[in-house]
Write a protein that holds these residues in place. Structure first.
Motif, PDB file in Angstrom:
ATOM      1  N   ARG A  33       2.877  -2.657  -3.244  1.00 38.36           N
ATOM      2  CA  ARG A  33       1.574  -3.033  -3.805  1.00 38.36           C
ATOM      3  C   ARG A  33       0.461  -2.174  -3.175  1.00 38.36           C
ATOM      4  NH1 ARG A  33       0.282  -8.235  -2.445  1.00 38.36           N
ATOM      5  NH2 ARG A  33       1.845  -8.260  -0.803  1.00 38.36           N
ATOM      6  N   PHE A  34       0.741  -0.883  -3.106  1.00 38.33           N
ATOM      7  CA  PHE A  34      -0.187   0.113  -2.576  1.00 38.33           C
ATOM      8  C   PHE A  34      -0.671  -0.276  -1.177  1.00 38.33           C
ATOM      9  CE2 PHE A  34      -0.127   0.923  -7.081  1.00 38.33           C
ATOM     10  CZ  PHE A  34      -0.128   2.311  -7.158  1.00 38.33           C
ATOM     11  N   ALA A  35       0.319  -0.459  -0.298  1.00 35.53           N
ATOM     12  CA  ALA A  35       0.021  -0.809   1.091  1.00 35.53           C
ATOM     13  C   ALA A  35      -0.868   0.238   1.763  1.00 35.53           C
ATOM     14  CB  ALA A  35       1.324  -0.973   1.875  1.00 35.53           C
ATOM     15  N   GLN A  36      -0.784   1.495   1.305  1.00 31.37           N
ATOM     16  CA  GLN A  36      -1.591   2.548   1.904  1.00 31.37           C
ATOM     17  C   GLN A  36      -3.080   2.327   1.668  1.00 31.37           C
ATOM     18  OE1 GLN A  36       0.369   2.810  -0.823  1.00 31.37           O
ATOM     19  NE2 GLN A  36       0.171   4.819  -1.805  1.00 31.37           N
ATOM     20  N   VAL A  37      -3.417   1.469   0.689  1.00 36.05           N
ATOM     21  CA  VAL A  37      -4.817   1.106   0.435  1.00 36.05           C
ATOM     22  C   VAL A  37      -5.118  -0.269   1.041  1.00 36.05           C
ATOM     23  CG1 VAL A  37      -6.563   0.648  -1.329  1.00 36.05           C
ATOM     24  CG2 VAL A  37      -4.870   2.468  -1.679  1.00 36.05           C
ATOM     25  N   ARG A  38      -4.250  -1.233   0.767  1.00 37.66           N
ATOM     26  CA  ARG A  38      -4.480  -2.611   1.220  1.00 37.66           C
ATOM     27  C   ARG A  38      -4.553  -2.729   2.735  1.00 37.66           C
ATOM     28  NH1 ARG A  38      -0.941  -6.220   0.760  1.00 37.66           N
ATOM     29  NH2 ARG A  38       0.913  -4.937   0.399  1.00 37.66           N
ATOM     30  N   HIS A  39      -3.749  -1.921   3.430  1.00 37.45           N
ATOM     31  CA  HIS A  39      -3.661  -2.060   4.880  1.00 37.45           C
ATOM     32  C   HIS A  39      -4.348  -0.917   5.631  1.00 37.45           C
ATOM     33  CE1 HIS A  39      -1.120  -5.574   4.930  1.00 37.45           C
ATOM     34  NE2 HIS A  39      -0.262  -5.013   4.092  1.00 37.45           N
ATOM     35  N   PHE A  40      -5.322  -0.298   4.997  1.00 40.14           N
ATOM     36  CA  PHE A  40      -5.994   0.832   5.659  1.00 40.14           C
ATOM     37  C   PHE A  40      -6.660   0.397   6.967  1.00 40.14           C
ATOM     38  CE2 PHE A  40      -9.505   3.759   6.439  1.00 40.14           C
ATOM     39  CZ  PHE A  40      -8.851   4.987   6.353  1.00 40.14           C
ATOM     40  N   LYS A  41      -7.327  -0.742   6.944  1.00 38.70           N
ATOM     41  CA  LYS A  41      -7.982  -1.250   8.153  1.00 38.70           C
ATOM     42  C   LYS A  41      -6.948  -1.551   9.232  1.00 38.70           C
ATOM     43  CE  LYS A  41     -11.074  -4.941   9.773  1.00 38.70           C
ATOM     44  NZ  LYS A  41     -11.846  -6.151   9.372  1.00 38.70           N
ATOM     45  N   GLU A  42      -5.811  -2.120   8.834  1.00 42.42           N
ATOM     46  CA  GLU A  42      -4.749  -2.442   9.788  1.00 42.42           C
ATOM     47  C   GLU A  42      -4.163  -1.171  10.391  1.00 42.42           C
ATOM     48  OE1 GLU A  42      -1.990  -5.034  11.826  1.00 42.42           O
ATOM     49  OE2 GLU A  42      -3.984  -5.246  10.939  1.00 42.42           O
TER      50      GLU A  42
END
Length: 513
Positions: A33-42
């Protein structure tokens, strides 16, 4: 030989591999689910969390080692080659590869962490380990290990060294010419070779700890300095920036050098630069000391952004803003679609970038590129050595080949010497063969792993659930149905044994080991 190498390179880098790389990135982007966008802050948070241990390195050190492999000649000479052969639109396709490749980098690096092992007082892992432990296919593991040793130990170091030699002579000249078995070589290039070999020997004989300590200082410093130089050029030419981005985007679909050339060179140089899907990143990722495999997977996804979206874009903007580039035509008659500089300027070299900085900063700019390239290429060679060493260790452990690691060190140094004194010529094609071999095996392998067990996706969901619940983060592969993650099983067992029985179990019951 040059014709043979070119023919092999053409087979390996057919359209099939180009679309496989893009397809795998899109596949894992959708699954995560586009983790490279969703988890950018993480990702940013995890960069500086965690500590090293006597057996492993910190997340940041693993990122630095991984970036040392990603940030190299491809960011300077590779971007120039992409523009020269594929037109400005090739940069757009490098961005696409980076965005989609970040999810591939997450998947392969998480797999490296899940199936890593502890041996000789340090953590090791990579595609060879997860192909055997997850797929149960030793032949595929051996095939990747051999391809990685050949690519990282023989094919790729020469590309990095060659670019260093060219940049060095561009700044200081050739010096006196010396006749050798490889033709005439300038004394200045030989001095640069001596310095590289001495420092290289000192570091690689010190193991992963010494490599990590060196790269965590050099890589961020040089990358930041390089980006600052690019930002100055952008700031001085703010009025040109919108037009440059418009040129890149429009040319990506109506490419000056041909639509296929833009995609082909953008993807090829993008993968050569950021290495997403190539299978190199998991080696450093596996050495990290983390609480959960997904953490290092996200950190490695961020490294793709740093490499391509930051450093490669910096190079592209400098070259395009200053117009220090040519674009060759599809025909092989030596004609140019765009010619802004001398036709004799070598495209597959740092020349475009050096000329761009020279046009703004004079001799300082040209010298800075030479210094940056020296450190970028040198740290990449260190990463190549570590990858080759890890795969030799795999073969030694499982198949008792007993290849002495000192032999790997000697071969790396010999190939650095060969690359430095040899003319560029087909050495880039040799490097592309190495990249392509690993990419074919690794991407097919990680796609097969998804359909067999889905460990990387299960791992991400588990990490997200624990984040949402709060509290300490841990990893239980058995609970998730992930088999053969023996390192994590043993680690969890030790943690459970350290907890008093009465705190976890009713009276009269014992804790399972």
């Amino acid at each position: 030989m040059e014709a043979f190498v070119s023919a092999v390179n053409g087979i390996i880098w057919s359209n099939a591999l180009i679309y496989l790389c893009l397809g795998a990135g899109l596949f894992y982007s959708i699954l995560t689910r586009f983790a490279q966008v969703r988890h950018f802050k993480e990702m940013c948070k995890l960069l500086f969390s965690g500590n090293s241990s006597s057996k492993g390195i910190s997340s940041f050190q693993a990122l630095a080692v991984s970036l040392s492999g990603r940030v190299g000649v491809g960011n300077i000479a590779g971007v120039a080659a992409a523009i020269g052969f594929g037109g400005p639109g090739a940069i757009f396709w490098m961005w696409v590869v980076a965005f989609l490749g970040a999810s591939t980098a997450y998947a392969e690096s998480t797999l490296g962490q899940i199936y890593k092992v502890e041996e000789d007082g340090q953590y090791r892992g990579g595609p060879a380990y997860y192909f055997e432990r997850c797929l149960g296919q030793k032949w595929l593991a051996v095939l990747f290990a051999l391809s990685a040793i050949i690519a990282c130990g023989i094919f790729l170091p020469g590309v990095q060294a060659n670019a260093v030699g060219n940049a060095f002579t561009q700044v200081f000249g050739d010096g006196n010419m010396v006749v050798t078995s490889f033709g005439e070589v300038g004394t200045n290039k030989l001095v640069a070779l001596a310095v590289i070999l001495i420092v290289l020997a000192f570091i690689i004989f010190g193991g992963i700890k010494r490599i990590a300590n060196f790269t965590q200082i050099v890589v961020p410093f040089m990358a930041l300095g390089y980006i600052v130089m690019a930002l100055i050029i952008v700031f001085l030419n703010m009025d040109k920036v919108p037009g440059i981005f418009a040129l890149i985007i429009t040319d990506a679909f109506t490419a000056q050098a041909g639509f296929g050339a833009a995609i082909g060179w953008g993807v090829k140089r993008g993968i050569y630069s950021n290495e997403a899907g190539q299978g190199t990143g998991p080696h450093a990722a596996s050495a990290a000391e983390v609480d959960h495999p997904a953490q290092q997977g996200l950190v490695q996804a961020f490294s793709v952004y740093v490499d391509t979206l930051f450093v490669c874009t910096a190079t592209a903007l400098m070259i395009l803003i200053t117009q220090q580039y040519n674009v060759v035509g599809e025909l092989t008659d030596g004609s140019f679609i765009v010619q802004n500089i001398d036709a004799a300027t070598e495209i597959g070299s740092p020349a475009f970038t050096q000329m761009a900085l020279f046009s703004v900063f004079g001799n300082f700019g040209q010298g800075f590129v030479g210094v940056a390239l020296f450190f970028f290429a040198f740290t990449t060679i260190l990463a190549y050595y570590y990858i080759a060493e890890t795969n030799v260790a795999y073969l030694n452990r499982y198949f008792k080949f007993n290849i002495p690691l000192v032999l790997v060190k000697i071969v790396i140094m010999a190939m650095v010497s060969y690359g430095m004194v040899n003319a560029a010529g087909y050495i880039w094609d040799i490097g592309d063969i190495g990249v392509g071999l690993m990419a074919w095996i690794n991407i097919v392998g990680i796609l097969a792993i998804f359909f067999v067990a889905k460990p990387a996706i299960l791992c991400l969901r588990d990490y997200e659930q624990q984040q949402k619940a709060g509290g300490d983060i841990s990893f239980d592969p058995v609970k998730l149905g992930i088999k053969n993650a023996t390192f994590w099983e043993k680690r969890l067992a030790k943690q459970q044994q350290s907890v008093p029985n009465s705190a976890e179990q009713p009276a009269g019951k014992t804790v399972e080991p």
